[in-house]
Design a protein around this motif. Structure first.
Motif, mmCIF file in Angstrom:
data_model
loop_
_atom_site.group_PDB
_atom_site.id
_atom_site.type_symbol
_atom_site.label_atom_id
_atom_site.label_comp_id
_atom_site.label_asym_id
_atom_site.label_seq_id
_atom_site.Cartn_x
_atom_site.Cartn_y
_atom_site.Cartn_z
ATOM 1 N N GLY A 98 16.659 58.018 -8.813
ATOM 2 C CA GLY A 98 17.828 58.220 -9.661
ATOM 3 C C GLY A 98 18.610 59.455 -9.267
ATOM 4 O O GLY A 98 19.856 59.444 -9.226
ATOM 5 N N VAL A 99 17.903 60.544 -8.992
ATOM 6 C CA VAL A 99 18.557 61.773 -8.533
ATOM 7 C C VAL A 99 19.352 61.494 -7.261
ATOM 8 O O VAL A 99 20.508 61.938 -7.095
ATOM 9 N N ASP A 100 18.755 60.737 -6.354
ATOM 10 C CA ASP A 100 19.388 60.426 -5.077
ATOM 11 C C ASP A 100 20.616 59.532 -5.273
ATOM 12 O O ASP A 100 21.651 59.732 -4.625
ATOM 13 N N LEU A 101 20.519 58.547 -6.185
ATOM 14 C CA LEU A 101 21.656 57.653 -6.421
ATOM 15 C C LEU A 101 22.857 58.416 -6.976
ATOM 16 O O LEU A 101 23.989 58.202 -6.534
ATOM 17 N N VAL A 102 22.615 59.305 -7.943
ATOM 18 C CA VAL A 102 23.716 60.082 -8.518
ATOM 19 C C VAL A 102 24.354 60.976 -7.458
ATOM 20 O O VAL A 102 25.574 61.132 -7.395
ATOM 21 N N ARG A 103 23.546 61.538 -6.580
ATOM 22 C CA ARG A 103 24.075 62.382 -5.508
ATOM 23 C C ARG A 103 24.934 61.563 -4.545
ATOM 24 O O ARG A 103 26.030 61.983 -4.159
ATOM 25 N N VAL B 168 25.103 49.238 -5.819
ATOM 26 C CA VAL B 168 23.927 50.103 -5.960
ATOM 27 C C VAL B 168 22.833 49.758 -4.960
ATOM 28 O O VAL B 168 22.179 50.645 -4.398
ATOM 29 N N GLY B 169 22.632 48.470 -4.725
ATOM 30 C CA GLY B 169 21.532 48.041 -3.857
ATOM 31 C C GLY B 169 21.592 48.601 -2.449
ATOM 32 O O GLY B 169 20.548 48.818 -1.815
ATOM 33 N N VAL B 170 22.804 48.884 -1.962
ATOM 34 C CA VAL B 170 22.943 49.392 -0.596
ATOM 35 C C VAL B 170 22.348 50.792 -0.443
ATOM 36 O O VAL B 170 22.111 51.244 0.680
ATOM 37 N N HIS B 171 22.100 51.498 -1.553
ATOM 38 C CA HIS B 171 21.554 52.851 -1.493
ATOM 39 C C HIS B 171 20.023 52.879 -1.550
ATOM 40 O O HIS B 171 19.424 53.951 -1.560
ATOM 41 N N THR C 78 26.421 58.504 -4.965
ATOM 42 C CA THR C 78 27.599 57.801 -5.494
ATOM 43 C C THR C 78 28.567 58.702 -6.242
ATOM 44 O O THR C 78 29.769 58.437 -6.272
ATOM 45 N N ASP C 79 28.066 59.766 -6.867
ATOM 46 C CA ASP C 79 28.921 60.622 -7.683
ATOM 47 C C ASP C 79 29.037 62.038 -7.132
ATOM 48 O O ASP C 79 29.720 62.881 -7.741
ATOM 49 N N HIS D 48 24.594 60.036 -16.904
ATOM 50 C CA HIS D 48 25.329 61.181 -16.362
ATOM 51 C C HIS D 48 26.832 60.991 -16.576
ATOM 52 O O HIS D 48 27.542 61.930 -16.971
ATOM 53 N N ARG D 49 27.311 59.780 -16.351
ATOM 54 C CA ARG D 49 28.739 59.510 -16.497
ATOM 55 C C ARG D 49 29.180 59.506 -17.961
ATOM 56 O O ARG D 49 30.252 60.011 -18.292
#
Length: 413
Positions: free
Chosen positions: A207-212, A142-145, A214-215, A186-187
Motif C-alpha cells: 500500500g505504501v508503494d502504491l500511494v508513492r 492498479v494491477g500494473v503496479h 500513483t500519487d 489517503h485521497r
C-alpha cells in the motif's frame, strides 16, 4: 500529549514491530496530527482480545492528538484475507457481513471518541469504494503496479504454498484491494499511516508503494508484534474459546478474571499494552515480587475491564472475585445464568444445569466435566451426573463452578 509522542510512546509500550520509515513518520508527527488507520474485516459479530492490541494502538493515536481511522472491511470481507490463515475463510452473505459490522462497531465505542474534530475517530466502510470498482479498470490502473513475482514472496502466500494448501485467486487479490484502500483513505481523509499485525507487513508495504507510485506521496506503515503469553499461548484464546469484547458474548466478570489470571511474567508487558497507566507506575508494579504480584494483576484486571465495561462493572467484578475466592461466600454479583422455568420442572440434572448456564457447550462436555472432578454446586463437588437440583434451590439461586475460574449464579428466570 503532543502528536509526535505517538511513536515514542508506542515503542516504549511494546506496540512497534516494524516501521517502513521511522524517521519520516516522526517528522510527519511533528508537523501536526497524523491520520492513521487499521482495517477490520467483518468475519464475526464481535472482536476478541486478539484484536485489542490494534484497538489500543488506535486509542494511543487519539491520546497523543492524532486521528484514528477504523476501517470497516465491508468490501474486503467478501474476499477474505489469507494473511496468517492456513485455509480459505467461509464466504459470508451480505446480510451476515452487515450484522457482523454492526456488532464490531460497538466494540470500539468504549475505547475511542468519534466525531468531526481533528483527533476524533472516524469509521468508514471500504465497500463504499470497493463495491463500485470495475474489474478491468482496476487491473489497468492498479494491477500494473503489482508483480506476481513479488506477491509470491509474501508470507501470507508462502505459508499456503509451503503447506500445499489452496490459495484461491480471489484471496490472491486481497493485497491489491488493501493497497487500494490505503490510497483511497489517503485521497479522501489524508491518511498517512497504515497499521496492523505483523502478518500484514507485506500488504502494508504494498500500500505504501502504491500511494508513492500513483500519487507521489510519502506515507508510512507500522506493524505490531504477535502477542503471545509467556507460556506461548496465542493471546485471547482460552480453553473455553475466545475472550470476546462484546458483553453479551462474555460477561464483565469473566473478562476481569481473564486479566486477573495473567501469568506473572506477562504482567508488566500487558499493563503497557492494555491499560493507560503511566509507564513509571507500570515499572513500579512490574517490579513487585512474590505474592505482591497478585495485586498488580488485580490492577491490570481493573484497568482493562474499566476501559471496556466501565469503572462500575470493573469494581463489581473485583468485588465478586474477592467474595468468591478470598472470602468464600456466594456472590450475587456473579454473572447470572437465567434458567428457563420450562427447563426446571421438578428439578434439573446437574449435567444439564451446567449446559443451561453456559459452562459447557454440550451434555457430553458437562458429563466429562463432572467425571473429571471440575464441577461444583454451591462449592460442593459434584460426582453424580444425574444429581437433581431441586426447583426451590434454583428459585433462590445456586452457584455453579466449572474449574477454578468459571462461575455462574444459576437462578430460575
Amino acid at each position: 500529549m503532543p502528536s509526535d509522542d505517538f511513536l515514542h510512546e508506542a515503542t516504549a509500550r511494546g506496540f512497534v514491530n516494524q516501521c517502513t520509515d521511522a524517521d519520516g513518520l516522526t517528522a510527519a508527527l511533528r508537523e501536526g496530527p497524523v491520520a492513521g488507520y487499521i482495517g477490520f474485516d467483518c468475519t464475526a459479530d464481535s472482536l476478541h482480545v486478539g484484536s485489542l492490541v490494534q484497538i489500543m494502538l488506535l486509542r494511543l493515536m487519539q491520546r497523543t492528538g492524532n486521528k484514528p481511522v477504523v476501517l470497516m472491511g465491508g468490501g474486503t470481507t467478501r474476499i477474505g484475507d489469507p494473511s496468517g490463515k492456513t485455509e480459505s475463510r467461509k464466504m459470508l452473505t451480505d446480510a451476515q457481513i452487515a450484522d457482523n459490522m454492526a456488532g464490531i462497531r460497538r466494540c470500539f465505542t468504549p475505547f475511542l471518541k468519534f466525531g468531526e474534530g481533528p483527533s476524533d475517530a472516524i469509521m468508514p466502510d471500504n465497500n463504499e469504494w470497493l463495491g463500485t470498482l470495475g474489474y478491468i479498470p482496476l487491473l489497468r490502473e492498479v494491477g500494473v503496479h503489482f508483480t506476481v513475482n513479488r506477491m509470491l514472496t509474501f508470507d501470507s502466500v508462502q505459508l499456503r504454498l509451503a503447506r500445499e494448501q489452496p490459495l484461491t485467486f480471489l484471496e490472491f487479490n486481497y493485497m491489491i484491494l488493501q493497497s487500494y484502500d490505503f490510497r483511497e483513505l489517503h485521497r479522501r481523509y489524508g491518511v498517512r499511516l497504515q497499521m496492523g499485525g505483523s502478518d500484514q507487513w507485506g500488504n502494508i508495504v504494498s500500500g505504501v508503494d502504491l500511494v508513492r507510485r500513483t500519487d507521489n506521496a510519502l506515507v508510512f506503515g507500522l506493524t505490531t508484534p504477535l502477542i503471545t503469553t509467556a507460556s506461548g499461548a496465542k493471546m485471547g484464546k482460552t480453553a473455553k474459546g475466545a475472550v470476546w469484547l462484546a458483553a453479551d458474548r462474555l460477561p464483565a466478570f469473566d473478562y476481569w478474571q481473564f486479566w486477573r489470571n495473567t501469568e506473572d511474567a506477562d504482567v508488566g508487558r500487558f499493563l503497557k499494552l492494555f491499560t493507560d497507566l503511566p509507564l513509571a507506575e507500570i515499572a513500579r508494579l512490574e517490579a513487585l515480587g512474590g505474592a505482591e504480584i497478585n495485586e498488580a494483576k488485580k490492577i491490570l484486571a481493573n484497568e482493562a475491564t474499566t476501559l471496556l465495561h466501565g469503572r462500575a462493572a470493573a469494581e463489581a467484578a473485583a468485588a465478586a472475585a474477592r467474595s468468591t475466592f478470598e472470602e468464600g461466600t456466594a456472590a450475587e454479583s456473579l454473572p447470572l445464568a437465567p434458567i428457563p422455568a420450562a427447563e426446571v420442572g421438578e428439578g434439573v440434572p446437574a449435567f444439564r444445569l451446567f449446559v443451561l448456564a453456559g459452562l459447557a457447550k454440550t451434555n457430553g462436555e458437562a458429563r466429562r466435566l463432572i467425571r473429571g472432578g471440575g464441577a461444583r454446586i454451591d462449592d460442593a463437588p459434584v460426582s453424580d451426573e444425574g444429581l437433581m437440583v431441586a426447583p426451590d434451590r434454583l428459585a433462590e439461586g445456586v452457584r455453579l463452578s466449572a474449574g477454578k475460574k468459571l462461575h455462574r449464579l444459576a437462578r430460575t428466570a
